[in-house]
Design an enzyme around this catalytic site. Structure first.
Site, PDB file in Angstrom:
ATOM      1  N   ARG A 171       0.730  -1.264   0.123  1.00 26.10           N
ATOM      2  CA  ARG A 171       0.018   0.116   0.059  1.00 26.10           C
ATOM      3  C   ARG A 171       0.997   1.214   0.230  1.00 26.10           C
ATOM      4  NH1 ARG A 171      -2.024  -3.617   3.942  1.00 26.10           N
ATOM      5  NH2 ARG A 171      -4.273  -4.549   3.386  1.00 26.10           N
ATOM      6  N   LYS A 195      -1.809  -2.598   8.043  1.00 21.28           N
ATOM      7  CA  LYS A 195      -3.000  -2.215   8.795  1.00 21.28           C
ATOM      8  C   LYS A 195      -2.872  -2.730  10.164  1.00 21.28           C
ATOM      9  CE  LYS A 195      -6.249  -1.276   5.119  1.00 21.28           C
ATOM     10  NZ  LYS A 195      -7.525  -1.583   4.514  1.00 21.28           N
ATOM     11  N   HIS A 266      -2.981   2.255  -5.500  1.00 21.49           N
ATOM     12  CA  HIS A 266      -3.595   1.152  -5.320  1.00 21.49           C
ATOM     13  C   HIS A 266      -3.854   0.637  -6.341  1.00 21.49           C
ATOM     14  CE1 HIS A 266      -5.563  -0.698  -2.016  1.00 21.49           C
ATOM     15  NE2 HIS A 266      -6.722  -0.836  -2.485  1.00 21.49           N
ATOM     16  N   ARG A 269      -1.101  -1.856  -6.701  1.00 21.08           N
ATOM     17  CA  ARG A 269      -1.335  -2.745  -6.019  1.00 21.08           C
ATOM     18  C   ARG A 269      -2.037  -4.014  -6.724  1.00 21.08           C
ATOM     19  NH1 ARG A 269      -1.263  -4.314  -0.460  1.00 21.08           N
ATOM     20  NH2 ARG A 269      -3.141  -5.046   0.320  1.00 21.08           N
ATOM     21  N   HIS A 292      -3.641  -9.093   3.346  1.00 23.15           N
ATOM     22  CA  HIS A 292      -5.187  -9.480   3.636  1.00 23.15           C
ATOM     23  C   HIS A 292      -5.231 -10.024   4.784  1.00 23.15           C
ATOM     24  CE1 HIS A 292      -5.861  -8.395  -0.879  1.00 23.15           C
ATOM     25  NE2 HIS A 292      -5.707  -7.367  -0.314  1.00 23.15           N
ATOM     26  N   TYR A 301      -9.246 -10.674  -6.844  1.00 18.75           N
ATOM     27  CA  TYR A 301      -8.286 -10.593  -8.045  1.00 18.75           C
ATOM     28  C   TYR A 301      -8.644 -11.880  -8.970  1.00 18.75           C
ATOM     29  CZ  TYR A 301      -6.305  -7.095  -5.037  1.00 18.75           C
ATOM     30  OH  TYR A 301      -5.970  -6.142  -4.351  1.00 18.75           O
TER      31      TYR A 301
END
Length: 320
Positions: A171, A195, A266, A269, A292, A301
């Site tokens: 990110r 995150k 993004h 990404r 993730h 994806y």
């Protein structure tokens, strides 16, 4: 935490316009998000903005105590958002924020039960932005490299950032947060804090390694100032580069690639994830690389690769 420190860490202004009890509650929740959950400043701001909107709605309904917050109030808040034209994605995000908030209220004894546990929300449209083809991704890096041939520090930095974004799929916030020590040149991996401050190691290839080496050897020393600290990538003034500058760079360099969709970091990404899957990488590995929490997020994806395969079939097969 002082008011100024709270604002630097993503807090709200001290004058929220809320009833006094709600304003104090919002301050307590901010301290929880910053000190206990250690969330990023922009995440804290998003949570506080959503909760402030919810508490404002409660006040408009005549409530002055948090114990008045029930499922009916939550639903009427979301319904009002819908009538004002908020998107499904926004409403779903705010419903999530409300559930996190009411769970905290219940856990800390401020509510006898958790009304958010029964709160539904519209499912977000699972759409992905356009991605680059492999040749377009190569043209993007090549275009930036040609502009950096004169060896300017900013040019060397831009190539290194683009190479690393595409090589790793990290990110933009993770990119700008990198320190020099996060790069392991010998093993060709970069340590990333994603995150929730979750740490992971992401490999990168030889081209990205060469670009980083050139940046560290020649470019960074030229931009470095006393306040640069350990930041891997520096802005023109020698401080840690910010996300806006990286987004501007990506859009500007994408414009140099004929026919390429206008994507930001993004989008790079998504491009990296798509190319990994199309190249044969398994879903679990891509999930780990991207950081993730849920495999379902990574599975989005596969829709991109399947759609591309379907279009190729329809164009090429005589009985399609």
């Amino acid at each position: 935490m002082t008011e100024s420190a709270a604002r630097r860490d993503g807090g709200t202004e001290p004058d929220t316009g809320l009833p006094e009890g709600f304003a104090r509650l919002l301050g307590d929740y901010e301290r929880h998000l910053v000190s206990e959950r250690d969330l990023a400043p922009h995440t804290v701001r998003a949570y506080l903005g959503d909760v402030s909107s919810l508490l404002d709605h409660c006040g408009r309904l005549g409530s002055v105590e948090v114990t008045d917050l029930d499922l009916r109030t939550l639903r009427s808040w979301l319904a009002r958002l819908q009538t004002t034209g908020r998107s499904r994605t926004t409403i779903a995000r705010r419903a999530t924020a409300a559930r996190v908030f009411t769970a905290w209220l219940h856990r800390t004894g401020r509510l006898p039960s958790d009304p958010g546990a029964a709160l539904g929300s519209p499912k977000k449209h699972k759409t992905l932005p356009p991605v680059l083809r492999p040749d377009e991704a190569e043209a993007l890096i090549r275009s930036a490299a040609e502009l950096a041939d004169d060896g300017t520090p900013v040019g060397l930095r831009d190539v290194a950032m683009l190479e690393l974004l595409y090589a790793t799929g990290i990110r933009v916030g993770e990119l700008v947060g990198l320190d020099i020590d996060d790069v392991d040149d010998e093993r060709r991996v970069v340590r990333v804090f994603g995150k929730g401050r979750k740490e992971r190691s992401v490999p990168y290839g030889t081209p990205a390694g060469r670009a980083i080496d050139r940046w560290l050897a020649t470019g960074r020393p030229a931009l470095r100032v006393e306040g640069s600290g350990a930041a891997l990538f520096l802005g023109a003034r020698g401080r840690r580069i910010d996300q806006r500058a990286v987004r501007t760079l990506v859009h500007r360099r994408i414009a140099d690639v004929p026919g390429a969709p206008d994507i930001g970091p993004h989008g790079l990404r998504h491009t990296a994830a798509t190319h990994l899957l199309e190249g044969g990488a398994d879903l679990r590995s891509v999930q780990e690389l991207l950081g993730h929490a849920s495999l379902a997020t990574t599975q989005l994806y596969t829709h991109v690769t399947t759609d591309r395969l379907r279009r190729a079939y329809q164009q090429a097969h005589p009985r399609a």
